[in-house]
Design an enzyme around this catalytic site. Structure first.
Site, short mmCIF file in Angstrom:
data_model
loop_
_atom_site.label_atom_id
_atom_site.label_comp_id
_atom_site.label_asym_id
_atom_site.label_seq_id
_atom_site.Cartn_x
_atom_site.Cartn_y
_atom_site.Cartn_z
N ILE A 170 0.83 -1.21 0.00
CA ILE A 170 0.00 0.00 0.00
C ILE A 170 0.87 1.26 0.00
O ILE A 170 0.55 2.25 -0.67
CB ILE A 170 -0.94 -0.02 1.24
N TYR A 178 -3.11 -6.91 17.07
CA TYR A 178 -3.08 -6.10 15.84
C TYR A 178 -4.34 -5.23 15.80
O TYR A 178 -4.26 -4.03 15.56
CB TYR A 178 -3.02 -7.03 14.62
N ASP A 181 13.31 3.67 10.46
CA ASP A 181 12.59 2.71 11.30
C ASP A 181 11.66 3.54 12.18
O ASP A 181 12.11 4.30 13.03
CB ASP A 181 13.59 1.91 12.15
N VAL A 182 10.36 3.39 11.96
CA VAL A 182 9.41 4.27 12.67
C VAL A 182 9.36 4.01 14.17
O VAL A 182 8.83 4.84 14.92
CB VAL A 182 7.98 4.16 12.07
N LYS A 204 -4.57 -1.01 15.86
CA LYS A 204 -5.23 -0.19 14.84
C LYS A 204 -6.36 0.63 15.45
O LYS A 204 -6.62 1.76 15.03
CB LYS A 204 -5.75 -1.08 13.69
N ASN A 226 2.13 4.99 7.25
CA ASN A 226 1.53 3.74 6.77
C ASN A 226 2.23 2.47 7.27
O ASN A 226 1.63 1.40 7.28
CB ASN A 226 1.56 3.80 5.23
P1 NDP Z 1 3.49 -4.76 3.58
O1 NDP Z 1 4.02 -5.76 4.53
O2 NDP Z 1 3.39 -5.11 2.16
O3 NDP Z 1 4.29 -3.39 3.75
C1 NDP Z 1 4.57 -2.88 5.02
C2 NDP Z 1 5.57 -1.78 4.90
O4 NDP Z 1 5.88 -1.30 6.21
C3 NDP Z 1 6.87 -2.21 4.27
O5 NDP Z 1 7.32 -1.20 3.41
C4 NDP Z 1 7.81 -2.36 5.45
O6 NDP Z 1 9.11 -2.14 4.98
C5 NDP Z 1 7.31 -1.25 6.36
N1 NDP Z 1 7.69 -1.40 7.77
C6 NDP Z 1 7.43 -2.44 8.60
N2 NDP Z 1 7.96 -2.20 9.80
C7 NDP Z 1 8.56 -0.97 9.74
C8 NDP Z 1 9.28 -0.17 10.66
N3 NDP Z 1 9.52 -0.57 11.91
N4 NDP Z 1 9.74 1.03 10.24
C9 NDP Z 1 9.52 1.45 8.98
N5 NDP Z 1 8.86 0.74 8.05
C10 NDP Z 1 8.38 -0.46 8.44
O7 NDP Z 1 2.03 -4.38 4.13
P2 NDP Z 1 0.79 -3.63 3.48
O8 NDP Z 1 1.20 -2.76 2.37
O9 NDP Z 1 -0.27 -4.64 3.30
O10 NDP Z 1 0.36 -2.76 4.74
C11 NDP Z 1 0.56 -1.37 4.85
C12 NDP Z 1 -0.28 -0.88 6.00
O11 NDP Z 1 -1.65 -1.21 5.74
C13 NDP Z 1 0.04 -1.51 7.35
O12 NDP Z 1 -0.07 -0.53 8.35
C14 NDP Z 1 -1.03 -2.56 7.51
O13 NDP Z 1 -1.27 -2.87 8.86
C15 NDP Z 1 -2.21 -1.86 6.86
N6 NDP Z 1 -3.29 -2.71 6.43
C16 NDP Z 1 -3.07 -3.66 5.46
C17 NDP Z 1 -4.12 -4.43 5.02
C18 NDP Z 1 -3.95 -5.47 3.98
O14 NDP Z 1 -4.89 -6.25 3.78
N7 NDP Z 1 -2.83 -5.53 3.28
C19 NDP Z 1 -5.47 -4.28 5.60
C20 NDP Z 1 -5.58 -3.23 6.57
C21 NDP Z 1 -4.52 -2.49 6.96
P3 NDP Z 1 10.45 -2.63 5.72
O15 NDP Z 1 10.21 -4.01 6.21
O16 NDP Z 1 11.47 -2.47 4.67
O17 NDP Z 1 10.67 -1.64 6.81
#
Ligand code: NDP
Length: 255
Positions: free
Chosen positions: A23, A159, A68-69, A163, A91
Site C-alpha cells: 500500500i 493487531y 525505522d518508525v 489499529k 503507513n
Molecule cells: P506490507 O508488509 O506489504 O508493507 C509494510 C511496509 O511497512 C513495508 O514497506 C515495510 O518495509 C514497512 N515497515 C514495517 N515495519 C517498519 C518499521 N519498523 N519502520 C519502517 N517501516 C516499516 O504491508 P501492506 O502494504 O499490506 O500494509 C501497509 C499498512 O496497511 C500496514 O499498516 C497494515 O497494517 C495496513 N493494512 C493492510 C491491510 C492489507 O490487507 N494488506 C489491511 C488493513 C490495513 P520494511 O520491512 O522495509 O521496513
C-alpha cells in the site's frame, strides 16, 4: 478552483512510511502522479532503493531514506532535517496473526504495538509539530477495518487493538489541530493484496477463502484502490475532512 484541480499536488512535498512495497509503494506512486515530490522511507534499504528507482524511471520526483518508525529519535531528526513537508502518509505496519490471544508472546505483542501504534505516534507527533509550526498540512494514517470488528478468522487481537488505538489517536489529534490548519484522517482497508497478505494467503488459504466468502464484492482489494483514497485525503479535495476513518473493504463490514 475546478473540482479536478483540488486533487492537484503540484509543488507539495510528501513523506511516506512503509513505502518499499504494498500500500505504501502504490500510494507513493499515486502521490507523485498527482504532482507531489515524495520521500519514500522504510527499513529495507535495498527494497527501498529499488522502489525509488522504479518511480524515478517512470518520471516521478522521488527520493528515499532509511527510517525505522519505532525509533522516535530518528523520526524526529528526519522531520527536523527536511524542509517543508505538506503531506505525511504514516503507513508502516506489521501483522502478527494466527495465534490465539491467550497464547501470543510478550515480544510479539510488543512488536505489533511498537510498529503499528508507537511508530505512527512518532511520525504524527514529529511531522504534526512541523506542520503546525508552518501553519498547515495533511496527514493520513493507515488504520484497518480490524479496528472496527473483531475480525475473528484472523486471530489477531493485538493487531486489532493497535489499529483501534490509531483510529482514536487520529480523531483526538484532529480535534486538537483542526483550528491550526493541520488535517489528519485515516484509511481503514479491508483485505488488500500485498506482500503482507500474500504470505497469509499462501500460508493459510482456508482463512483467505473464508474472508472472500464474507466479502460482498467477492474479491480482495488492490493497493491502487487504497492509494487513490490517500491522494484524495491528502489533497485539498478533502479540505473539509479531518478525524475521519474512510473504510475501503469491498463491503466486508456491511454485514
Ligand atoms: P506490507 O508488509 O506489504 O508493507 C509494510 C511496509 O511497512 C513495508 O514497506 C515495510 O518495509 C514497512 N515497515 C514495517 N515495519 C517498519 C518499521 N519498523 N519502520 C519502517 N517501516 C516499516 O504491508 P501492506 O502494504 O499490506 O500494509 C501497509 C499498512 O496497511 C500496514 O499498516 C497494515 O497494517 C495496513 N493494512 C493492510 C491491510 C492489507 O490487507 N494488506 C489491511 C488493513 C490495513 P520494511 O520491512 O522495509 O521496513
Amino acid at each position: 478552483m475546478t473540482i479536478m484541480s483540488r486533487f492537484d499536488l503540484k509543488g507539495k512535498r510528501a513523506v511516506v512510511t512503509g513505502a518499499s512495497q504494498g500500500i505504501g509503494l502504490a500510494s507513493a506512486r499515486a502521490l507523485a502522479e498527482a504532482g507531489a515530490h515524495v520521500l519514500l522511507t522504510s527499513r529495507d534499504e535495498q527494497a527501498l532503493e529499488k522502489a525509488a528507482d522504479e518511480l524515478a524511471s517512470e518520471g516521478y520526483s522521488v527520493e528515499h531514506r532509511f527510517l525505522d518508525v519505532t525509533d522516535s529519535v530518528a523520526v524526529t531528526a528526519l522531520a527536523e532535517d527536511l524542509g517543508a513537508v505538506d503531506i505525511l502518509f504514516a503507513n508502516a505496519g506489521i501483522a502478527r496473526s494466527g495465534e490465539a490471544a491467550e497464547e501470543m508472546a510478550d515480544d510479539v505483542i510488543a512488536d505489533v504495538m511498537n510498529v503499528n501504534f508507537n511508530g505512527v505516534v512518532h511520525c504524527c507527533r514529529a511531522f504534526g509539530r512541523k506542520m503546525l509550526a508552518a501553519g498547515g498540512g495533511s496527514i493520513v494514517v493507515t488504520g484497518s477495518i480490524s479496528a472496527l470488528i473483531s475480525n475473528r478468522p484472523q486471530k489477531q487481537s493485538y493487531y486489532n487493538a493497535s489499529k483501534a488505538a490509531v483510529h482514536q489517536m487520529v480523531k483526538s489529534m484532529a480535534g486538537e489541530w483542526a483550528a491550526r490548519g493541520v488535517r489528519i484522517n485515516a484509511v481503514a482497508p479491508g483485505y488488500i493484496e500485498t506482500p503482507m497478505t500474500k504470505y497469509g494467503m499462501e500460508e493459510d488459504p482456508e482463512t483467505a477463502e473464508k474472508w472472500l466468502e464474507l466479502t460482498p464484492m467477492g474479491r480482495v482489494g488492490q493497493p491502487d484502490e487504497i492509494a487513490s483514497i490517500i491522494v484524495f485525503l491528502a489533497s485539498p479535495a478533502a479540505s473539509y475532512m479531518t478525524g475521519s476513518v474512510v473504510v475501503a473493504d469491498g463491503g466486508y463490514t456491511c454485514w
